[in-house]
Design an enzyme around this catalytic site. Structure first.
Site, PDB file in Angstrom:
ATOM      1  N   ASP A 314     108.763  10.593  61.155  1.00  0.00           N
ATOM      2  CA  ASP A 314     108.087   9.501  60.466  1.00  0.00           C
ATOM      3  C   ASP A 314     108.293   9.586  58.952  1.00  0.00           C
ATOM      4  O   ASP A 314     108.300  10.675  58.375  1.00  0.00           O
ATOM      5  CB  ASP A 314     106.588   9.564  60.782  1.00  0.00           C
ATOM      6  CG  ASP A 314     105.793   8.469  60.100  1.00  0.00           C
ATOM      7  OD1 ASP A 314     106.097   7.287  60.347  1.00  0.00           O
ATOM      8  OD2 ASP A 314     104.887   8.797  59.321  1.00  0.00           O
ATOM      9  N   GLU A 358     113.183   7.716  60.735  1.00  0.00           N
ATOM     10  CA  GLU A 358     112.632   6.446  60.250  1.00  0.00           C
ATOM     11  C   GLU A 358     112.737   6.484  58.728  1.00  0.00           C
ATOM     12  O   GLU A 358     111.887   7.049  58.042  1.00  0.00           O
ATOM     13  CB  GLU A 358     111.172   6.267  60.676  1.00  0.00           C
ATOM     14  CG  GLU A 358     110.625   4.867  60.382  1.00  0.00           C
ATOM     15  CD  GLU A 358     109.417   4.865  59.458  1.00  0.00           C
ATOM     16  OE1 GLU A 358     109.065   3.767  58.974  1.00  0.00           O
ATOM     17  OE2 GLU A 358     108.824   5.914  59.208  1.00  0.00           O
TER      18      GLU A 358
END
Length: 612
Positions: A314, A358
């Site tokens: 993330d 990401e």
């Protein structure tokens, strides 16, 4: 009972320990099959005293831990077994009393309670064949389509519509949801499931991105062995499982890692580096040995003990750059070094596991090998493609012709990285509207345009990720407190849309032209056949060793006649998929020296296969 050696301490401090969870935390001690007690160990170098408190001693200071070696404290409690609540009471040099959950706890109380729990894992995996086959798995030339799921709101036992948060009784357990989710994903044709973070977290609304228990599967959905069962059953059904992992920051709740032993043990010392004001969290200091060892051990724990097939990292851009500020002088070199260590560990010790970034920045060579000066990821989310194409679809048809680059630009940089095309949870929250609602036009035209867009999406080079609900045209923005609006499937418009998406997902999986050469797009796998800016029409061919699929998209709100396609002569293409409702008779086009011409309805995408 294991000891914590000088070598363990050395590797902990240098950031090279990758299996701390085997010695830290609460470990049950057995004689034969009988649990006779529990050994506890915690690292708290700033503490003057550490007590173990819990239900077993009425939370009193009756069980001080012994300092085993230079800040490492331990204690053995005879007769203490599984499912016991506990915390560490840490006394700091200035006299503070800090009640802390165990950083290495394998299980936790159900929120809002915050104690750690001892746990006896007895699960035996049955996925030996899957793990063996995964060793030689090469995602690059395989179909790879991910169904992104938030377990607490995909489906609930009791639908909560109050907006006040769901009780634990609303949720299916990991074990209960397994057959429901697996059957659905198999029916839809996806290759993988990605779980939004299931590490323990206090606030439902954080979606799991603000963690207190990095080694503890959230107890909202049951016990750790039930999560192992879910992953195992996915593997037996031929479905991979990806874990969403958060190495950037952690929440500041009093029982968590924040100011753990009265010092900034895991986070930055300086406030302006430590405090993440965007999310109200604390940033990990990835230059510290203890932090590196903690997180490296954590990723190894999930892959070894739970058999996950992929890790989605993330908010990578906030790791690569200080506070996400992407100027050259803001590069966070210690964090980059840590990320390289992560990808190296995964690829060396867990063959076939995919690492997915990401990353919203333009940092170069994210998916290039470490020995080629890359970061070593396998895939990177193409957030630029996502932003551009959704912006294009939101524009009125009359203006789209001025913004054709929002459709074509992705192919100019496509070969720079190995991309995954995400239509994720982030795009259907916080006033952004759902994918269907982003589409321009009337209610009916939104669905027509969404159909055409999704067909273009599945055919575009790059692996795929779709958030739950998108596949039946969810209208309401996603909220974590209530289940998805499954009742929409009773509406013929949504039911028809769902059937089309099911067919599209299966078509993608069954046709190698749409994935074999995703990462060799300009060499073998992709060629433009038409870019008509004035008419909002785009066409391209996808190739594999076995087939060619011609993709034609009309994003205009008018039918298009006599559209020229730049194709080789003496080829025949037959219609094999359409997002529009068409007559059932066979539809073919024949090319000549100038290519071919085609008529295509408004807001429609065609797939045509070369007839050999």
């Amino acid at each position: 009972m294991t000891n914590f050696s000088d070598l363990d301490l050395y590797y902990l401090k240098t950031g090279e320990h990758t299996s701390l969870y085997e010695k830290m935390g609460a470990h049950l001690v057995k004689q034969g099959n009988e649990i006779i007690g529990t050994q506890f160990r915690v690292y708290a170098p700033n503490a003057t005293t550490v007590y173990l408190v819990g239900d077993f001693n009425n939370w009193q200071k009756s069980h001080p831990l012994e300092e085993e070696i230079d800040g490492v404290y331990h204690i053995y409690i005879d007769g203490l077994t599984s499912q016991e609540n506990y915390k560490y009471l840490i006394i700091t040099p200035d006299g503070q009393e800090l009640y802390k959950a165990d950083p290495y706890a394998f299980f936790s109380q159900v929120r809002p309670d915050t104690a750690s729990r001892t746990y006896d894992s007895c699960y035996t995996f049955e996925d030996k064949d899957w793990i063996f086959q995964r060793t030689n798995y090469d995602f690059k030339n395989k179909p790879f389509s991910v169904y992104e799921v938030h377990l607490g709101s995909w489906k609930q036992k009791i639908v909560n519509e109050t907006g006040n948060g769901a009780s634990a009784e609303n949720f299916y357990s990991y074990k209960e949801i397994a057959p429901l989710l697996i059957d659905y994903v198999k029916e839809q044709g996806y290759t993988h499931i990605e779980l939004l973070p299931i590490t323990e977290h206090p606030l439902d609304a954080s979606w799991g991105y603000q963690v207190t228990g990095y080694f503890s599967p959230t107890s909202r959905y049951g016990q750790p062995d039930e999560l192992k069962y879910l992953v195992d059953q996915c593997h037996l059904a031929g479905i991979g499982v990806i874990l969403d992992w958060v190495p950037l920051h952690f929440c500041k709740d009093a029982h968590g890692l924040y100011h753990f032993d009265g010092s900034w043990l895991y986070e930055y010392q300086e406030e302006h580096d430590r405090e993440n004001h965007q999310w109200g969290t604390a940033n990990f200091d990835l230059a510290k040995g203890v932090t590196r060892s903690f997180l490296l051990s954590n990723i190894k724990y999930w892959l070894k003990e739970f058999h996950f097939d992929g890790i989605r990292v993330d908010a990578l851009s906030y790791l690569l750059y200080w506070r996400g500020e992407t100027e050259e002088d803001k590069i966070n070199h210690p964090a980059i070094d840590f990320i390289k260590r992560v990808t190296a560990l995964v690829h060396q010790e867990f063959k076939g596991v995919v690492m997915i970034a990401e990353d919203s920045s333009s940092y170069p060579m994210v998916t290039h090998p470490l020995d080629k000066e890359g970061l070593g990821f396998d895939m990177k989310w193409d957030l630029g493609w996502m932003n551009d194409t959704l912006k294009y679809m939101s524009r009125p048809s009359i203006y789209r012709k001025h913004h054709a680059s929002e459709i074509t630009f992705g192919m100019y940089y496509n070969q720079n990285e190995q991309f995954l095309l995400p239509l994720s949870h982030d795009e259907v929250v916080h006033g952004k509207h759902t994918i269907v609602e982003k589409m321009d036009g009337s209610y009916q035209d939104k669905f027509h345009l969404a159909r055409a867009y999704y067909a273009y999406y599945f055919a575009h080079p790059g692996k795929k990720l779709l958030f739950m609900g998108n596949e039946w045209g969810h209208l309401r923005e996603w909220h974590e407190y209530t289940q998805m609006d499954w009742f929409l499937l009773d509406n013929p418009v949504h039911q028809s849309f769902h059937q089309m998406m099911t067919h599209l997902s299966r078509f993608y999986r069954n046709h190698s032209a749409l994935w074999q050469y995703d990462y060799q797009a300009h060499e073998k796998g992709f060629k433009w056949a038409a870019i008509s800016e004035d008419t909002n029409c785009f066409a391209f061919s996808r190739f594999s060793d076995e087939e060619e699929i011609l993709v034609v998209s009309n994003f205009n709100d008018q039918d298009l006649f006599d559209v020229h396609l730049d194709l080789p002569a003496e080829k025949t293409y037959q219609l094999v998929f359409s997002t529009a409702i068409l007559p059932t008779e066979t539809f073919e086009i024949q090319t000549d020296e100038t290519g071919a011409r085609i008529t295509i309805p408004r807001l429609t995408t065609f797939y045509l296969k070369e007839v050999k």
